[in-house]
Write an enzyme that holds these catalytic residues in place. Structure first.
Site, short mmCIF file in Angstrom:
data_model
loop_
_atom_site.label_atom_id
_atom_site.label_comp_id
_atom_site.label_asym_id
_atom_site.label_seq_id
_atom_site.Cartn_x
_atom_site.Cartn_y
_atom_site.Cartn_z
N GLY A 95 -6.20 -1.12 -6.17
CA GLY A 95 -6.44 0.28 -6.49
C GLY A 95 -6.89 0.53 -7.91
O GLY A 95 -8.05 0.85 -8.18
N ARG A 136 3.28 12.63 -6.54
CA ARG A 136 2.58 12.76 -7.82
C ARG A 136 1.07 12.54 -7.70
O ARG A 136 0.32 12.96 -8.56
CB ARG A 136 3.17 11.81 -8.85
CG ARG A 136 2.77 10.38 -8.71
CD ARG A 136 3.22 9.57 -9.89
NE ARG A 136 4.65 9.37 -9.86
CZ ARG A 136 5.21 8.19 -10.15
NH1 ARG A 136 4.48 7.17 -10.48
NH2 ARG A 136 6.51 8.04 -10.10
N ARG A 175 4.08 9.18 -2.23
CA ARG A 175 5.33 9.04 -3.00
C ARG A 175 6.28 10.19 -2.74
O ARG A 175 5.85 11.29 -2.43
CB ARG A 175 4.99 8.98 -4.50
CG ARG A 175 4.48 7.64 -4.93
CD ARG A 175 4.35 7.57 -6.44
NE ARG A 175 4.22 6.19 -6.85
CZ ARG A 175 5.24 5.40 -7.17
NH1 ARG A 175 6.47 5.87 -7.18
NH2 ARG A 175 5.03 4.15 -7.50
N ARG A 202 -5.98 18.49 -13.12
CA ARG A 202 -6.51 19.82 -13.42
C ARG A 202 -6.17 20.85 -12.36
O ARG A 202 -6.69 21.96 -12.38
CB ARG A 202 -8.03 19.73 -13.60
CG ARG A 202 -8.48 19.04 -14.87
CD ARG A 202 -8.12 19.83 -16.12
NE ARG A 202 -8.91 21.03 -16.24
CZ ARG A 202 -10.05 21.11 -16.94
NH1 ARG A 202 -10.49 20.08 -17.59
NH2 ARG A 202 -10.71 22.23 -16.99
N GLU A 259 3.11 -8.10 2.59
CA GLU A 259 2.12 -8.02 1.51
C GLU A 259 2.81 -8.64 0.30
O GLU A 259 3.87 -8.18 -0.13
CB GLU A 259 1.72 -6.57 1.22
CG GLU A 259 0.71 -6.50 0.07
CD GLU A 259 0.12 -5.11 -0.14
OE1 GLU A 259 -0.03 -4.36 0.85
OE2 GLU A 259 -0.19 -4.80 -1.30
N ASP A 265 -5.13 6.24 -4.60
CA ASP A 265 -4.14 7.15 -5.19
C ASP A 265 -4.66 7.82 -6.46
O ASP A 265 -4.41 9.00 -6.71
CB ASP A 265 -2.87 6.38 -5.59
CG ASP A 265 -2.07 5.93 -4.39
OD1 ASP A 265 -2.34 6.41 -3.28
OD2 ASP A 265 -1.18 5.08 -4.57
N HIS A 266 -5.36 7.03 -7.29
CA HIS A 266 -5.70 7.57 -8.61
C HIS A 266 -6.91 8.51 -8.59
O HIS A 266 -7.20 9.16 -9.59
CB HIS A 266 -5.81 6.45 -9.64
CG HIS A 266 -4.46 5.80 -9.82
ND1 HIS A 266 -3.37 6.53 -10.23
CD2 HIS A 266 -4.03 4.54 -9.58
CE1 HIS A 266 -2.31 5.73 -10.25
NE2 HIS A 266 -2.68 4.52 -9.86
N HIS A 317 -0.60 5.99 -1.09
CA HIS A 317 0.85 5.88 -1.23
C HIS A 317 1.42 7.30 -1.31
O HIS A 317 1.21 8.00 -2.29
CB HIS A 317 1.18 5.09 -2.50
CG HIS A 317 2.64 4.83 -2.71
ND1 HIS A 317 3.09 3.94 -3.65
CD2 HIS A 317 3.74 5.32 -2.10
CE1 HIS A 317 4.42 3.90 -3.61
NE2 HIS A 317 4.84 4.75 -2.69
N HIS A 369 -1.34 -5.71 -5.89
CA HIS A 369 -0.73 -5.18 -7.10
C HIS A 369 -1.22 -5.92 -8.35
O HIS A 369 -1.06 -7.12 -8.48
CB HIS A 369 0.81 -5.22 -7.09
CG HIS A 369 1.36 -4.11 -7.95
ND1 HIS A 369 1.43 -4.22 -9.31
CD2 HIS A 369 1.79 -2.87 -7.64
CE1 HIS A 369 1.89 -3.09 -9.79
NE2 HIS A 369 2.12 -2.24 -8.81
N GLY A 370 -1.86 -5.15 -9.21
CA GLY A 370 -2.35 -5.70 -10.48
C GLY A 370 -3.58 -6.59 -10.33
O GLY A 370 -3.99 -7.23 -11.29
N GLU A 401 1.10 3.52 2.37
CA GLU A 401 2.23 2.91 1.64
C GLU A 401 3.30 3.96 1.51
O GLU A 401 3.01 5.12 1.18
CB GLU A 401 1.80 2.52 0.23
CG GLU A 401 1.06 1.24 0.15
CD GLU A 401 0.57 1.02 -1.27
OE1 GLU A 401 1.04 1.69 -2.21
OE2 GLU A 401 -0.30 0.18 -1.43
N THR A 457 4.38 2.60 -11.57
CA THR A 457 3.80 2.07 -10.33
C THR A 457 4.89 1.23 -9.67
O THR A 457 5.94 1.01 -10.27
CB THR A 457 2.53 1.25 -10.62
OG1 THR A 457 2.00 0.77 -9.38
CG2 THR A 457 2.78 0.06 -11.53
N THR A 458 4.64 0.76 -8.43
CA THR A 458 5.67 0.02 -7.71
C THR A 458 6.12 -1.21 -8.49
O THR A 458 5.31 -2.06 -8.83
CB THR A 458 5.13 -0.41 -6.33
OG1 THR A 458 4.41 0.68 -5.77
CG2 THR A 458 6.25 -0.83 -5.40
N ASN A 491 -7.01 1.17 -2.58
CA ASN A 491 -6.01 2.21 -2.81
C ASN A 491 -6.64 3.34 -3.63
O ASN A 491 -7.12 3.11 -4.75
CB ASN A 491 -4.82 1.58 -3.55
CG ASN A 491 -3.72 2.59 -3.81
OD1 ASN A 491 -3.99 3.70 -4.24
ND2 ASN A 491 -2.49 2.20 -3.56
#
Ligand code: PXP
Length: 249
Positions: free
Chosen positions: A213, A48, A44, A17, A151, A8-9, A42, A191-192, A68, A98-99, A6
């Site tokens: 992710g 974001r 969203r 920035r 999942e 996303d980040h 994802h 997740h996690g 996602e 997060t989810t 993932n």
């Protein structure tokens, strides 16, 4: 067992920035080159991190995109237009970091059935997945709604701080995987998950793919994205080898 990364980040960092780097499109190719089977984004409702343009470009450049998304109508329309190879429907709350928790498919099977059918109608090869807690009722509902995959949300396992708590969660997950396979679903998890807790999860039989992710992108800050993906793949492969040796005995 495969690894979906993932990214996303990467977009979170870019957006911080207001620049056009680091590029999620570039990241998608680095993770795939490093051995990931899929790249996950994802989209969203508040955009974001990942934005529509990112998803459009990535899906044009690779078939290995897992999108996602929430079941919200506008997002579903965008996804059907883009048509990534797979979509994972997740619950989404505006203010969550997060989810949080799995999707309650059982509460509205018809709604989710309409979504899985819309994807199949556009492309019979499309794959749909429901992000759910390790719970038989939700697995039954996902099957009835026409999802190909579930999942399993591993957030509770990841958040357990005691050995007893982790063991309990692992057996709940194991039972859910066995049940889902029995009723004809394919099973992913995510997740996690991180470099410490993935090994025990990967020892469970039956998973197709792990979606990871935050821990990979965090490690990448120090090691680079390619090395971070390879290190995670190494742990998953070690667990696979351990299972293989166990079966041979
Ligand atoms: N799988 C799903 C369905 C998710 O919603 C997320 C978080 O976006 C992940 C996997 C990845 O979780 P993490 O970033 O904690 O590895």
């Amino acid at each position: 067992m495969k690894l979906g990364v993932n990214i996303d980040h990467i977009a979170t960092l870019r957006n911080a920035r207001g620049e056009n780097f680091p590029s999620p499109v570039h990241a998608a190719f680095v993770v795939l080159e490093a051995g990931a089977s899929n790249v996950t984004c994802h989209l969203r409702e508040d955009r974001r991190h990942i934005r529509d343009e990112d998803v459009k470009v990535i899906s044009k450049l690779t078939e290995r995109l897992n999108l996602e998304m929430s079941a919200e109508e506008k997002i579903v329309e965008i996804a059907i237009d883009i048509m990534p190879r797979s979509v994972t429907i997740v619950p989404e709350k505006r203010k969550e970091l997060t989810t949080e928790g799995g999707l309650d498919v059982a509460a509205d099977i018809k709604r989710y059935k309409n979504i899985t059918e819309a994807f199949k109608f556009k492309s019979f090869d499309s794959l749909t997945s429901a992000f759910i807690e390790p719970d038989k009722k939700q697995a039954d509902a996902a099957k009835e709604a026409g999802f190909d995959f579930i999942e399993i949300h591993t957030g509770r396992y990841a958040g357990e701080t005691t050995a007893a708590g982790k063991t309990k969660e692992l057996s709940r997950i194991k039972e859910a995987v066995e049940y889902a396979l029995k009723i004809g679903l394919k099973v992913n998890a995510g997740h996690g998950l991180d470099y410490k807790n993935i090994y025990d999860i990967a020892l469970i039989y039956g998973f197709e793919e792990f979606n990871i992710g935050f821990s990979i992108v965090s490690k990448a800050v120090f090691t680079g994205l390619e090395a971070a993906v390879k290190e995670m793949l190494g742990i998953i492969k070690a667990a696979e080898l351990a299972k293989f040796q166990c079966r041979k005995k």
